[in-house]
Design an enzyme around this catalytic site. Structure first.
Site, mmCIF file in Angstrom:
data_model
loop_
_atom_site.group_PDB
_atom_site.id
_atom_site.type_symbol
_atom_site.label_atom_id
_atom_site.label_comp_id
_atom_site.label_asym_id
_atom_site.label_seq_id
_atom_site.Cartn_x
_atom_site.Cartn_y
_atom_site.Cartn_z
ATOM 1 N N CYS A 1 24.682 6.402 -21.351
ATOM 2 C CA CYS A 1 24.998 6.926 -22.682
ATOM 3 C C CYS A 1 25.873 5.953 -23.481
ATOM 4 O O CYS A 1 26.656 5.201 -22.919
ATOM 5 C CB CYS A 1 25.750 8.242 -22.558
ATOM 6 N N ARG B 1 21.913 0.094 -23.879
ATOM 7 C CA ARG B 1 22.354 0.829 -22.697
ATOM 8 C C ARG B 1 21.268 1.773 -22.166
ATOM 9 O O ARG B 1 21.357 2.232 -21.035
ATOM 10 C CB ARG B 1 23.616 1.632 -23.020
ATOM 11 N N TRP C 1 21.532 9.417 -22.065
ATOM 12 C CA TRP C 1 20.589 9.048 -20.995
ATOM 13 C C TRP C 1 20.661 10.192 -19.996
ATOM 14 O O TRP C 1 21.683 10.391 -19.341
ATOM 15 C CB TRP C 1 21.025 7.720 -20.377
ATOM 16 N N ASN D 1 29.882 10.545 -21.554
ATOM 17 C CA ASN D 1 29.093 9.657 -20.693
ATOM 18 C C ASN D 1 29.611 9.833 -19.278
ATOM 19 O O ASN D 1 30.819 9.758 -19.065
ATOM 20 C CB ASN D 1 29.276 8.202 -21.169
ATOM 21 N N GLY D 2 28.722 10.073 -18.315
ATOM 22 C CA GLY D 2 29.156 10.246 -16.929
ATOM 23 C C GLY D 2 28.661 11.570 -16.381
ATOM 24 O O GLY D 2 27.699 12.150 -16.893
ATOM 25 N N GLU E 1 13.082 -11.925 -7.589
ATOM 26 C CA GLU E 1 13.560 -11.726 -8.952
ATOM 27 C C GLU E 1 12.395 -11.679 -9.947
ATOM 28 O O GLU E 1 12.370 -10.866 -10.867
ATOM 29 C CB GLU E 1 14.572 -12.832 -9.300
ATOM 30 N N LYS F 1 11.340 -8.584 -12.450
ATOM 31 C CA LYS F 1 11.184 -8.752 -13.906
ATOM 32 C C LYS F 1 9.859 -8.176 -14.372
ATOM 33 O O LYS F 1 9.807 -7.438 -15.350
ATOM 34 C CB LYS F 1 11.204 -10.232 -14.270
ATOM 35 N N GLU G 1 9.646 -4.153 -13.954
ATOM 36 C CA GLU G 1 10.520 -3.288 -14.758
ATOM 37 C C GLU G 1 10.136 -3.235 -16.225
ATOM 38 O O GLU G 1 10.415 -2.255 -16.894
ATOM 39 C CB GLU G 1 12.002 -3.643 -14.581
ATOM 40 N N HIS H 1 1.560 -10.751 8.767
ATOM 41 C CA HIS H 1 2.014 -9.648 9.625
ATOM 42 C C HIS H 1 1.790 -8.288 8.972
ATOM 43 O O HIS H 1 2.356 -7.292 9.406
ATOM 44 C CB HIS H 1 3.497 -9.852 9.984
ATOM 45 N N LYS I 1 20.677 -0.126 -19.264
ATOM 46 C CA LYS I 1 21.281 -1.441 -19.073
ATOM 47 C C LYS I 1 22.458 -1.364 -18.124
ATOM 48 O O LYS I 1 22.650 -2.206 -17.265
ATOM 49 C CB LYS I 1 21.717 -2.006 -20.432
HETATM 50 O O1 M6R Z 1 25.328 -4.869 -14.627
HETATM 51 P P1 M6R Z 1 24.839 -5.177 -13.250
HETATM 52 O O2 M6R Z 1 24.592 -6.648 -13.029
HETATM 53 O O3 M6R Z 1 25.724 -4.629 -12.165
HETATM 54 O O4 M6R Z 1 23.439 -4.455 -13.126
HETATM 55 C C1 M6R Z 1 22.744 -4.447 -11.909
HETATM 56 C C2 M6R Z 1 21.314 -3.973 -12.083
HETATM 57 O O5 M6R Z 1 21.290 -2.660 -12.574
HETATM 58 C C3 M6R Z 1 20.519 -4.883 -13.030
HETATM 59 O O6 M6R Z 1 20.521 -6.216 -12.602
HETATM 60 C C4 M6R Z 1 19.067 -4.393 -13.146
HETATM 61 O O7 M6R Z 1 18.406 -4.572 -11.920
HETATM 62 C C5 M6R Z 1 18.332 -5.122 -14.274
HETATM 63 N N1 M6R Z 1 17.555 -4.199 -15.028
HETATM 64 C C6 M6R Z 1 17.402 -6.182 -13.787
HETATM 65 O O8 M6R Z 1 16.747 -6.836 -14.819
#
Ligand code: M6R
Length: 608
Positions: free
Chosen positions: A2, A27, A74, A100-101, A481, A485, A488, A504, A603
């Site tokens: 949020c 966010r 959110w 938020n929370g 990684e 990308k 997501e 395997h 985010k």
């Molecule tokens: O703010 P942070 O680096 O702790 O966030 C960790 C993950 O939530 C963040 O890297 C997430 O996996 C991203 N969406 C990846 O692109």
């Protein structure tokens, strides 16, 4: 998660709040709302969906007033809907609350309030806070806030206003971030700095348990004992432009292109006159470094992937055993952490709840805590013994890119520092690697001038249901990684495998036309990669190689190759990840999806 904006001053609160919430869109959210107190009392609007829905409504039905609170939600408790959107109100709509929370004891509080005759309109945990404000209100909003804080348990950033006190609002913080923006005849409270930057550069973070009482001319902060806390605001140096798209179609593309500068900013200010690394915020002495018998690297998502590369760098250069752990798992498996352990937490936002919880567990077990984060003053930074700030600038796109490459630089620099202190590296290698990290920034700048090949790959894969990434050694970490990308943001099922592990089991997934991206930058493993590529080709895969310039072996077995400039094997992830970022970006654009705000993601993940 949020986004929160509160304003009191001389301007039209509606405009300030909407523009602030726009800066917090990164966010992630599913609904938005606002409440403003004007001459005619409290007015509000809230809708499921994008902030633009609320903004459009307000254009047609403006709300007058110079004090108000606004929120992007959110969903945690209750589906995204108009009713569940914030603000939440007491029965006669004189009090408005945003949050938020998670209020962990909301069921217990709700039962108590229901018994007292309160009625609930939403399924949220937050609504209990609005009714609690009503329950405790005795004409003094601040004193009411103290009582509410006493009653609730959980994680929260809360803002509350009352129609009968139209010149003030209160802000309560526990675990979820809140920043105060100090203006001239106006003041702000928000979830993050970009929301207030258009109006002020003087900011201070609220700490856990603190309550801010905010009027147009004053902000007073109290601790849990109701004592005044004297905050020392700091000046934000980066520009608002750094938090906006600056001519690019998407934040993600802008942030991919900001990587060379991020790398330069992260390394250049940390090299002394003699060319040695100096880590100003890390107070570890040579003797303390020599005492560590192991290191844990703990993080989530992309930050975890950076940590997996960090493991290779530290083990190879400093010869200290490293365990790399996912933050949400770390604290539940009683890790072997004691006062001879260095725990490195990695988090772009510095607010990730899982990583923060892991930090506290490591602290409880007596470890030395070093964090790598991009956000100055974030919770993780504040609770660490030592901090390495990645100077990547604000990262807005949900898909992390420049944070990753600057986190890699942080790990290389930390590994080199540990290695020098432990005499496990020659000065020649030490200076050669520093030099090559710096060169990586120039290499990336050149590479980013042309993304034709990545666009071609995007065309090839955009309609596929699944795609696999392969690699060996650090390339396997790059593969992880790249897969994250792609999945997501493009929603294509993407998985990564250690190339040698395929036979395997995972090779069963390969069929005619399955796209496979094979990363091969590690000199000693090229021949093995060739064999693994041939294994998948023999089963019908279409193989796209990502290889170092000058390597003709890989091109002889792939259907297509993207070449990246040659750099020391250990540093290769800094360079080779970029084609993967661009492939994910272009594929998502071709599919017409929302690049910067993918579905279901936030985010900053401030709930465990
Ligand atoms: O703010 P942070 O680096 O702790 O966030 C960790 C993950 O939530 C963040 O890297 C997430 O996996 C991203 N969406 C990846 O692109």
């Amino acid at each position: 998660m949020c986004g929160i904006v509160g304003y009191v001053g001389k301007l039209n609160a509606q405009n300030v709040i909407i523009s602030g919430l726009e800066k917090l869109e990164y966010r992630g959210y599913d609904s938005a709302g606002i409440a403003v107190i004007g001459k005619d009392g409290m007015n509000s609007a809230k809708f499921k969906g994008r902030l633009s829905v609320l903004a459009k409504y307000l254009e047609e039905h403006p709300i007058e007033g110079t004090i108000g609170i606004g929120h992007t939600r959110w969903a945690t408790h209750g589906v995204p809907s108009d009713e569940n959107a914030h603000p939440h109100f007491n029965k006669d709509k004189t009090i408005a609350v945003i949050h938020n929370g998670i209020i962990e004891n909301y069921l217990e509080l709700k039962a108590m309030l229901l018994e007292k005759g309160y009625e609930f309109r939403s399924q949220t945990d937050t609504e209990v806070v609005a009714h609690l404000f009503d329950f405790y209100y005795d004409g003094d909003l601040l004193q009411t806030a103290f009582k509410v804080e006493n009653a609730i348990r959980g994680t929260y950033a809360i803002l509350a206003i009352h129609q009968d006190s139209p010149n003030e609002f209160v802000a309560l913080r526990c675990e979820a971030p809140l920043v105060i923006g100090y203006g001239n005849g106006e003041n702000f409270v928000a979830s993050d700095i970009p929301a207030v930057l258009e109006y002020t550069r003087e900011v201070a973070f609220l700490e856990n348990g603190e309550i801010a009482h905010v009027t147009a001319n004053n902000v007073t902060v109290y601790n849990t004992k109701k004592e005044i806390v004297h905050k020392k605001p700091f000046t934000v140096e980066w520009s608002l432009d750094a938090a906006t798209k600056g001519g690019y179609d998407h934040f993600m593309l802008k942030e991919i292109h900001e990587q060379p500068q991020g790398i330069r900013d992260t390394i250049n200010n940390r090299i002394d006159g003699k060319g040695y690394i100096k880590l100003d915020d890390i107070k570890l002495t040579k003797e303390e470094i020599q005492k560590f018998d192991k290191i844990y690297i703990v993080a989530c998502g992309t930050a975890y992937h950076a940590g997996c590369v960090g493991k290779y760098a530290i083990e190879k250069l400093a010869k200290i055993p490293v365990v790399c752990d996912i933050a949400s798992e770390f604290r539940y498996r009683d890790p072997f952490v004691d006062n001879k352990t260095l725990v490195i937490l990695v988090s772009q936002s510095g607010e990730t709840a899982d990583t923060l919880a892991a930090l506290r567990e490591a602290r409880r077990k007596g470890a030395r805590i070093l964090s790598i984060t991009n956000v100055v003053g974030s919770s993780i930074a504040r609770e660490s013994d030592d901090v390495f700030y990645t100077w990547a600038g604000p990262e807005i796109a949900v898909a992390s890119t420049k944070a990753y490459t600057t986190q890699l630089v942080a790990f290389y620099m930390i590994a080199l520092t540990l290695a020098l202190a432990k005499n496990t590296i020659s000065e020649r290698t030490y200076f050669m690697l520093i030099d090559q990290i710096k060169q990586a920034a120039d290499i990336l700048e050149e590479m980013l001038k042309d993304d034709t090949q990545e666009k071609e790959v995007a065309e090839l894969i955009k309609d596929k249901n699944a795609l696999f990434y392969l690699g060996r050694g650090v390339d396997m970490q790059t593969a992880k990684e790249m897969a994250l990308k792609l999945k997501e943001i493009s929603y294509i099922y993407a998985e990564s495998f250690a190339a040698g592990e395929l036979k395997h089991g995972p090779i069963a997934l390969i069929e005619n036309g399955t796209p496979v991206i094979a990363i091969s930058t590690q000199e000693p493993m090229i021949e093995k990669m060739v064999s693994n590529i041939q294994e998948v080709k023999a089963r019908g895969a279409y193989v796209i190689g990502i290889a170092s310039e000058g390597d003709n072996l890989i091109s002889s077995v792939c259907d297509k190759v993207i070449y990246v400039p040659k750099i020391d094997d250990l540093l290769a992830p800094l360079i080779s990840v970029v084609p993967g970022q661009l492939i994910a970006y272009h594929t998502t654009c071709l599919k017409g999806l929302d690049v910067d705000k993918p579905r279901n993601l936030a985010k900053s993940v401030t709930v465990e």
